[in-house]
Design a protein around this motif. Structure first.
Motif, short mmCIF file in Angstrom:
data_model
loop_
_atom_site.label_atom_id
_atom_site.label_comp_id
_atom_site.label_asym_id
_atom_site.label_seq_id
_atom_site.Cartn_x
_atom_site.Cartn_y
_atom_site.Cartn_z
N ASP A 42 9.41 -4.67 -6.19
CA ASP A 42 7.96 -4.61 -5.96
C ASP A 42 7.55 -5.89 -5.23
N ALA A 83 0.83 -1.21 0.00
CA ALA A 83 0.00 0.00 0.00
C ALA A 83 0.86 1.26 0.00
N GLN A 84 2.04 1.20 0.59
CA GLN A 84 2.92 2.36 0.65
C GLN A 84 3.54 2.71 -0.71
N ARG A 85 3.61 1.72 -1.61
CA ARG A 85 4.21 1.95 -2.92
C ARG A 85 3.27 2.81 -3.75
N LYS A 86 3.67 4.01 -4.01
CA LYS A 86 2.85 4.95 -4.78
C LYS A 86 3.28 4.91 -6.24
N LEU A 87 2.41 4.39 -7.09
CA LEU A 87 2.69 4.32 -8.52
C LEU A 87 2.03 5.48 -9.25
N PRO A 88 2.63 5.94 -10.33
CA PRO A 88 1.99 7.00 -11.12
C PRO A 88 0.64 6.53 -11.65
N ALA A 89 -0.27 7.46 -11.85
CA ALA A 89 -1.63 7.15 -12.32
C ALA A 89 -1.66 6.99 -13.83
#
Length: 184
Positions: free
Chosen positions: A116, A22-28
């Motif tokens: 990942d 959940a902490q891994r922020k991927l680009p939209a």
């Protein structure tokens, strides 16, 4: 700020793993509609090595950044997507390599060559390909992209399956309520 890879999978609980995911922020990427298209002159080899204009990309941070922009369309074409342009990228086999596997509660968790973490289940199914002599397992990662399990990760998964009775139930394994065959 130095990069801190996730801890060893076998030392984590499922809740800790879910928190790291959940902490891994991927680009939209899904919400972007770039008008310009081109060729990135990049390639991902079957062993997971990324190349640009024939030379390997040696900076792991660059590979992780590019991997967050990767998607595969319905026609099987891979793209690196930004808000302004999308660039084709050649992928020889799979976009990622699964390099570690662990059982955490009712889930199978995989670490990719990009660090990942992916929890196998209905949203991230395993797919068996190849044939009985040379099986290949793939894990859906995101945006149409898959990770191929390397040999040692396949062996880890086979050990987990055997410990859980794969011989009696056929070569299959469950994760998050979904069951997956381990052989094509």
């Amino acid at each position: 700020m130095p990069y801190e890879p996730p801890p060893y999978l076998a030392e984590l609980t499922l809740a800790e793993i879910a928190d790291l995911v959940a902490q891994r922020k991927l680009p939209a990427v899904e919400g972007w509609a770039p008008q310009k298209a081109g060729d990135s002159k990049m390639r991902i080899a079957a062993d997971g090595t990324w190349y640009h204009e024939g030379d390997p990309i040696r900076r792991e941070a660059m590979v992780r950044a590019f991997a967050g922009l990767l998607k595969r369309d319905e026609d099987g074409q891979y793209w690196l997507v930004t808000p302004f342009e999308k660039l084709t990228i050649e992928v020889e086999d799979a976009a990622f390599i699964a390099v570690d596997c662990a059982r955490a509660d009712d889930a199978l968790v995989f670490r990719l060559n990009t660090d990942d973490l992916v929890i196998a289940g209905p949203d991230h199914p395993l797919r068996a390909a190849g044939d009985a002599e040379t099986p290949a397992l793939y894990l859906h990662v995101r945006r149409g992209c898959e990770a191929r399990l390397n040999r040692s990760t396949w062996a880890q998964l086979a050990e987990i399956a055997l410990a859980e009775g794969a011989d009696e139930n056929g070569w299959q394994i469950a994760s998050k309520g979904a069951t997956f065959p381990l052989l094509p």
